[in-house]
Each structure stands twice: as structure tokens, then as C-alpha cells.
Design an enzyme around this catalytic site. Structure first.
Site, PDB file in Angstrom:
ATOM      1  N   GLY A   1       1.091  -1.326   0.410  1.00  0.00           N
ATOM      2  CA  GLY A   1       0.635   0.179  -0.181  1.00  0.00           C
ATOM      3  C   GLY A   1       1.077   1.240  -0.349  1.00  0.00           C
ATOM      4  O   GLY A   1       2.227   1.306  -0.286  1.00  0.00           O
TER       5      GLY A   1
ATOM      6  N   GLY B   1      -2.237  -1.692   7.292  1.00  0.00           N
ATOM      7  CA  GLY B   1      -3.260  -0.719   7.515  1.00  0.00           C
ATOM      8  C   GLY B   1      -2.428   0.311   9.058  1.00  0.00           C
ATOM      9  O   GLY B   1      -1.833  -0.438   9.357  1.00  0.00           O
TER      10      GLY B   1
ATOM     11  N   MET C   1      -7.999   7.282   5.450  1.00  0.00           N
ATOM     12  CA  MET C   1      -7.653   7.868   6.988  1.00  0.00           C
ATOM     13  C   MET C   1      -6.594   8.566   6.165  1.00  0.00           C
ATOM     14  O   MET C   1      -4.894   7.908   6.017  1.00  0.00           O
ATOM     15  CB  MET C   1      -6.708   6.302   7.118  1.00  0.00           C
ATOM     16  CG  MET C   1      -7.286   6.501   8.684  1.00  0.00           C
ATOM     17  SD  MET C   1      -6.338   4.544   8.916  1.00  0.00           S
ATOM     18  CE  MET C   1      -7.602   4.311  10.068  1.00  0.00           C
TER      19      MET C   1
ATOM     20  N   ALA D   1      -4.152  13.158   6.234  1.00  0.00           N
ATOM     21  CA  ALA D   1      -4.617  14.067   6.200  1.00  0.00           C
ATOM     22  C   ALA D   1      -5.458  15.273   6.354  1.00  0.00           C
ATOM     23  O   ALA D   1      -6.129  15.776   7.004  1.00  0.00           O
ATOM     24  CB  ALA D   1      -2.700  14.776   6.442  1.00  0.00           C
TER      25      ALA D   1
ATOM     26  N   HIS E   1       2.460  26.836 -21.933  1.00  0.00           N
ATOM     27  CA  HIS E   1       3.621  25.851 -22.583  1.00  0.00           C
ATOM     28  C   HIS E   1       5.378  26.131 -22.113  1.00  0.00           C
ATOM     29  O   HIS E   1       4.825  27.329 -22.086  1.00  0.00           O
ATOM     30  CB  HIS E   1       3.753  25.837 -23.956  1.00  0.00           C
ATOM     31  CG  HIS E   1       4.684  25.119 -25.033  1.00  0.00           C
ATOM     32  ND1 HIS E   1       4.226  23.668 -24.657  1.00  0.00           N
ATOM     33  CD2 HIS E   1       5.069  25.162 -25.251  1.00  0.00           C
ATOM     34  CE1 HIS E   1       5.368  23.108 -25.054  1.00  0.00           C
ATOM     35  NE2 HIS E   1       6.298  23.987 -25.932  1.00  0.00           N
TER      36      HIS E   1
HETATM   37  P1  NAI Z   1      -2.838   0.573   3.505  1.00  0.00           P
HETATM   38  O1  NAI Z   1      -4.502   0.130   3.803  1.00  0.00           O
HETATM   39  O2  NAI Z   1      -1.965   1.543   2.573  1.00  0.00           O
HETATM   40  O3  NAI Z   1      -2.007  -1.302   2.959  1.00  0.00           O
HETATM   41  C1  NAI Z   1      -2.096  -1.976   3.189  1.00  0.00           C
HETATM   42  C2  NAI Z   1      -1.690  -3.392   2.168  1.00  0.00           C
HETATM   43  O4  NAI Z   1      -1.189  -3.990   2.706  1.00  0.00           O
HETATM   44  C3  NAI Z   1      -3.329  -3.184   1.740  1.00  0.00           C
HETATM   45  O5  NAI Z   1      -2.477  -3.396   0.100  1.00  0.00           O
HETATM   46  C4  NAI Z   1      -2.895  -4.681   1.503  1.00  0.00           C
HETATM   47  O6  NAI Z   1      -3.896  -5.648  -0.061  1.00  0.00           O
HETATM   48  C5  NAI Z   1      -1.443  -5.331   2.571  1.00  0.00           C
HETATM   49  N1  NAI Z   1      -2.008  -6.215   3.353  1.00  0.00           N
HETATM   50  C6  NAI Z   1      -2.978  -6.089   4.412  1.00  0.00           C
HETATM   51  N2  NAI Z   1      -2.584  -7.509   5.163  1.00  0.00           N
HETATM   52  C7  NAI Z   1      -1.718  -8.288   4.324  1.00  0.00           C
HETATM   53  C8  NAI Z   1      -0.616  -8.980   4.775  1.00  0.00           C
HETATM   54  N3  NAI Z   1      -1.511 -10.267   6.348  1.00  0.00           N
HETATM   55  N4  NAI Z   1       0.304 -10.088   4.125  1.00  0.00           N
HETATM   56  C9  NAI Z   1       0.271  -8.917   3.290  1.00  0.00           C
HETATM   57  N5  NAI Z   1      -0.405  -8.014   2.836  1.00  0.00           N
HETATM   58  C10 NAI Z   1      -0.416  -7.347   3.114  1.00  0.00           C
HETATM   59  O7  NAI Z   1      -1.630   0.496   4.532  1.00  0.00           O
HETATM   60  P2  NAI Z   1      -0.691   1.078   4.827  1.00  0.00           P
HETATM   61  O8  NAI Z   1       0.260   1.768   3.431  1.00  0.00           O
HETATM   62  O9  NAI Z   1      -0.367   1.041   6.353  1.00  0.00           O
HETATM   63  O10 NAI Z   1      -1.210   3.190   4.835  1.00  0.00           O
HETATM   64  C11 NAI Z   1      -2.247   3.112   6.366  1.00  0.00           C
HETATM   65  C12 NAI Z   1      -2.468   4.235   6.103  1.00  0.00           C
HETATM   66  O11 NAI Z   1      -2.158   5.263   6.448  1.00  0.00           O
HETATM   67  C13 NAI Z   1      -3.514   3.952   4.761  1.00  0.00           C
HETATM   68  O12 NAI Z   1      -5.214   5.058   4.698  1.00  0.00           O
HETATM   69  C14 NAI Z   1      -3.324   5.552   3.950  1.00  0.00           C
HETATM   70  O13 NAI Z   1      -3.756   5.587   3.253  1.00  0.00           O
HETATM   71  C15 NAI Z   1      -2.251   6.414   5.104  1.00  0.00           C
HETATM   72  N6  NAI Z   1      -1.013   6.917   4.339  1.00  0.00           N
HETATM   73  C16 NAI Z   1      -0.662   7.173   3.253  1.00  0.00           C
HETATM   74  C17 NAI Z   1       0.175   8.525   2.513  1.00  0.00           C
HETATM   75  C18 NAI Z   1      -0.284   9.784   1.898  1.00  0.00           C
HETATM   76  O14 NAI Z   1      -1.480   9.521   1.156  1.00  0.00           O
HETATM   77  N7  NAI Z   1       0.505   9.403   1.324  1.00  0.00           N
HETATM   78  C19 NAI Z   1       1.002   7.213   3.121  1.00  0.00           C
HETATM   79  C20 NAI Z   1       1.196   6.887   3.847  1.00  0.00           C
HETATM   80  C21 NAI Z   1       0.089   6.517   4.898  1.00  0.00           C
END
Ligand code: NAI
Length: 467
Positions: free
Chosen positions: A183, A273, A320, A322, A446
């Protein structure tokens, strides 16, 4: 004789000073409400400023420069051999965090928001306890954010098995790293360490990375990240991870069942997540209703099941992010001040700050197909844009999806240079219920990357110029 001191009384007490909480507090104060914000961290800004969005962007920016110098300067006629000083890179990141969190202190003073340091407990509607002190308020806003989620049996020690917090603080560049979860966090932090020299393997449960994003973008991003050197094991689940002095021993197996695989690496990053964080708030006692996943239930006015107690940001439903929390904070503040507020959850952009960046807003093609909506898709590659080529950054594309009948834009998906900035044009047009034709007929400077957005809008009507 015991003199009972009156608890200090506020119009609003916000619990949590992350992007949702501090923005809500400032807006409340701007609107003339007597406001306090309780925060247990020594610094303001919550996860985002202290151990999330901001420090990760500092490391993403620095590591990107390092990679440019190491691998791409030569292509453009600059001869240099960069040497990594990780300590200094971390110092720079810490300085950025420090400046940002101090900035919020300043904003609190400027807007006369009372800062209360400590962990808040809600005693009852209208009453908050912080340590020994009690405070009263007409409205209480819960903005306590989220915490990292983990897998059963895997313990995050922030040394060898780290969350994003630990991944921002590594003392040396690990030789190898497994990122569990393809993710946003996994790809951003995996990218940082890959650029600095770590062999990174992303293990993702699903068949493709970046769930929820447009299918074509998911495919293209995985292809590009693979080309950059990240190894992917998709359709795999990690079943155990044990830390030892030497590193971490992992076991994984195909998500659909099959033979077990073993791997030993220096560091494991857990990025599967996040979950709402409400520990110690006393919500059970007060009767605030939550789902069985710990998400606080709210109505359309952000009010919980208890009158006068509200919640915003990562503790309630929705992405989730900001900026989602900030917007909810503003809308709630305006409603508490007797005004009306509005937030369109379909128009919250998402950005992954890798390189190239990935950005989206609105519906994906898969969603539109699932909903049976007839649409036109227009796609234009950065390769055909002069500015992108001049920058040496021509990977990716812009895709715009518009209603077949009305031409109203329903979604946009970008993978490419500065995608996170480029998406905003489409968000704004969508906010005004605009069409692909609106973007196509708007003059774009441009040579800029924005021309790719214009050409994608032209492509919706099958009339792009430069391809
Ligand atoms: P995420 O929900 O984006 O991704 C988690 C990933 O882990 C998914 O692809 C899921 O399929 C995978 N997963 C789940 N269980 C698993 C397992 N047992 N084995 C392997 N893969 C598995 O969560 P992430 O990256 O931890 O981010 C958390 C939150 O923080 C999200 O809601 C994200 O939107 C937010 N965030 C946003 C950012 C941004 O907007 N740039 C930067 C960092 C975080």
C-alpha cells in the site's frame, strides 16, 4: 475548609493535535469560540507531522536527490560521485519536523487556542480530565487519529520489525528489507530505502499493489517500481516473522494456499494498514458507539452517539488521510459556530509520493463498470510531452474519465512526474461539476506538465493534438 476549584470552561475542547484536531481548533478559535486542544505528545502536529507525512516526505525528497546524483546525472552530462551521509539526512528530516511542529505552536498562540499537555479522558459529555485537572466544554471533538495495524503473532519492536515510525529512524542502511503490504506506506518507505541501497522485497496479499486505485495505474506502477529494483511477491501472505540479533526470519505462503517460503532479512517493515486510536479516552464508559473494528460511529454532523461529543479524521469512517481530517475539522468547526459546512467524499484526492508519483480522484474505471455508468476515457502519456522529456521524466500517463452523456468528469488517475500537484486541477474542475471539455478548452502554459492533463481531456473526445 476545602475550596473546590471550578473547572475551566471552554466552548470546544479538541482532543488530539494532528491535522484534523489542530485545524479544527484553529478554525473554532477563528470563529470566536473559546477553544482548547489537548495533546499528549510533547510536540503538536500528530502522526502526520511528527512521524508520518512530513518526515517521510523529507526522506523521499533527499533519497530522490541521492538517486538522481548516483544514477541519472551522467545521462545529462554531470559527472559526480555522491556519498551518503545518513546521519545528516536524518538531521535534515528532524529539522523539518521541528520547524513544522513549532509552526503549529505559533498558530495556536496567534489564534489564542489554549494548549493542554497530557492524555485526555472523557468523563462525561461536557467534561474532560487531563491528569488531575478537569475541564468543561459545550462540545468535545475526538481527533485522536490512528495507530499501526499488525498481523497476528508478529510483534513490532521498532528495531528489526518496524512500523513506518521505526522505518524513519533507521541508524544505518539495511542490506535487505521485506515490506509487508504493497500500500501507500510500504511503497513510499520501501522506495526511500531502496534508493539508499537496500534490497527491498514487497510482500502483498492481493494480486496487485495499491488496492483501490485504478487498475491500469496499479499495473503501470508495479512495472515501474520493479524496473527501479523493488522485488514484488504478490498474492502472498506472511505467516510469521521472528526477530533475532542477526535480523528477521520470515515465513510466507501463497494467499490462495500452497507451499511455504522462507526468507531472512535485516529489517521487516509492517505496512498492512492502520486502525483508529481511541485508547484511554473512556469511550466505553461514556457510551460512544464504535463498530467492531473500533471506528467511531458519527452522523452527517460528525456527532457521535453521545450528544455534544464529536469525532473527525482517522477515528471515523473514510480514507485515513491528513487532508480529509483537516477538511472535516473545518466543516465541524463551522457547524459548531452555527454556520454550515460541506465535504464531498468523492473529491478527496489520494497521492502516493513515490517517483513517479501516483495520484487519483473520483471513480476508477473498475468502479464505473461495476456501477454500470457509461463513460469515455481519455489517456495521454508523459512521453509525448516536451517538458517531461526535457526533465528526463517521461514515465506514466494521465487518464480522465468522463460521463458519456454529460461529459462531466467522474474520475482522474495519474502516474507520472508531480502527479500529486497535477491532480488538483481535475479536483477543482470536479468540485465545480466541470466537464472534460472545460479542461480541454482552458489555456495551459507551454511547456508544462499540465499540458498532459489537457491532452488527456482532449483524448476523452478522441482529439488529442500531440499523439
Ligand atoms: P494501505 O491500506 O494503504 O495498504 C496496506 C496493504 O497491505 C494493502 O495493499 C493490503 O492488501 C496489504 N496487506 C494486508 N494484509 C496483508 C498481509 N497479511 N500480507 C501482505 N499484505 C497485506 O495501508 P498502509 O500503507 O499501511 O497505510 C496506512 C494508512 O495511512 C492508509 O490509510 C494510507 O492511506 C495512509 N497513508 C497515506 C499516505 C499518503 O497519502 N501519501 C502515506 C502514508 C500513509
Amino acid at each position: 475548609m476545602v475550596i473546590k476549584q471550578m473547572a475551566e470552561k471552554f466552548d470546544v475542547i479538541v482532543i488530539g493535535a494532528g491535522p484534523g484536531g489542530y485545524v479544527c481548533a484553529i478554525r473554532c478559535a477563528q470563529l470566536g469560540l473559546k477553544t482548547a486542544c489537548v495533546e499528549k505528545r510533547a510536540t503538536l502536529g500528530g502522526t502526520c507531522l511528527n512521524v508520518g507525512c512530513i518526515p517521510s516526505k523529507a526522506l523521499l525528497s533527499s533519497s530522490e536527490k541521492f538517486e538522481e546524483a548516483e544514477h541519472h546525472f551522467e545521462d545529462i552530462g554531470i559527472e559526480a560521485k555522491p556519498k551518503l551521509n545518513l546521519g545528516k539526512m536524518m538531521q535534515f528530516k528532524d529539522g523539518v519536523v521541528d520547524a513544522n511542529t513549532k509552526g503549529i505552536e505559533f498558530l495556536f498562540k496567534k489564534n489564542k487556542v489554549t494548549r493542554i499537555e497530557g492524555a485526555a479522558e472523557i468523563v462525561e459529555a461536557g467534561k474532560v480530565k487531563v491528569g488531575k485537572d478537569e475541564y468543561e466544554a459545550d462540545s468535545i471533538v475526538i481527533a485522536t487519529g490512528s495507530d499501526v495495524a499488525t498481523l497476528p503473532g508478529i510483534e513490532i519492536d521498532e528495531e528489526k520489525i518496524v512500523s513506518s515510525t521505526g522505518a524513519l529512524e533507521l541508524k544505518e542502511v539495511p542490506k535487505s528489507m521485506v515490506v509487508i503490504g504493497g500500500g501507500v506506506i510500504g511503497l513510499e518507505m520501501g522506495t526511500v530505502w531502496r534508493r539508499l541501497g537496500t534490497e527491498v522485497t514487497v510482500v502483498e496479499y492481493l494480486d496487485q499493489i495499491l488496492p483501490g486505485m485504478d487498475g491500469e495505474v496499479r499495473k503501470e506502477s508495479q512495472k515501474l517500481f520493479k524496473k527501479q529494483g523493488i522485488d514484488f511477491k504478490t498474492g502472498m501472505k506472511v505467516t510469521s516473522a521472528k526477530a533475532s540479533k542477526k535480523g528477521v526470519d520470515l515465513t510466507m505462503e501463497p494467499a490462495a494456499g500452497g507451499d511455504e517460503e522462507k526468507m531472512s532479512v535485516d529489517i521487516v517493515l509492517m505496512a498492512v494498514g492502520r486502525k483508529p486510536y481511541t485508547d484511554g479516552l473512556g469511550l466505553d464508559k461514556v457510551g460512544v458507539e464504535m463498530t467492531d473494528r473500533g471506528v467511531i460511529e458519527t452522523d452527517e454532523f460528525f456527532e457521535t452517539s453521545v450528544e455534544g461529543i464529536y469525532a473527525i479524521g482517522d477515528v471515523i469512517k473514510g480514507p485515513m488521510l491528513a487532508h480529509k481530517a483537516e477538511d472535516e475539522g473545518v466543516v465541524l468547526a463551522e457547524m459548531l459556530a452555527g454556520q454550515s459546512g460541506h465535504i464531498d467524499y468523492n473529491l478527496i484526492p489520494g497521492v502516493v509520493y513515490t517517483w513517479p508519483e501516483v495520484a487519483n480522484v473520483g471513480k476508477t474505471e473498475e468502479q464505473l463498470k461495476g456501477e454500470g455508468v457509461a463513460y469515455n476515457a481519455g489517456k495521454f502519456p508523459f512521453m509525448a510531452n516536451g517538458r517531461a522529456r526535457a526533465m528526463g521524466m517521461s514515465d506514466g500517463f494521465v487518464k480522465i474519465l468522463a460521463d458519456k452523456k454529460t461529459d462531466r468528469i467522474l474520475g482522474a488517475h495519474i502516474i507520472g512526474p508531480n502527479a500529486g500537484d497535477l491532480i488538483q486541477e481535475v479536483v477543482n474542475v470536479m468540485e465545480f461539476e466541470g466537464t472534460a471539455e472545460d479542461i480541454a478548452r482552458t489555456c495551459h502554459a507551454h511547456p508544462t506538465l499540465t499540458e498532459v492533463v489537457k491532452e488527456a481531456a482532449l483524448a476523452v473526445h478522441k482529439r488529442p493534438i500531440h499523439i
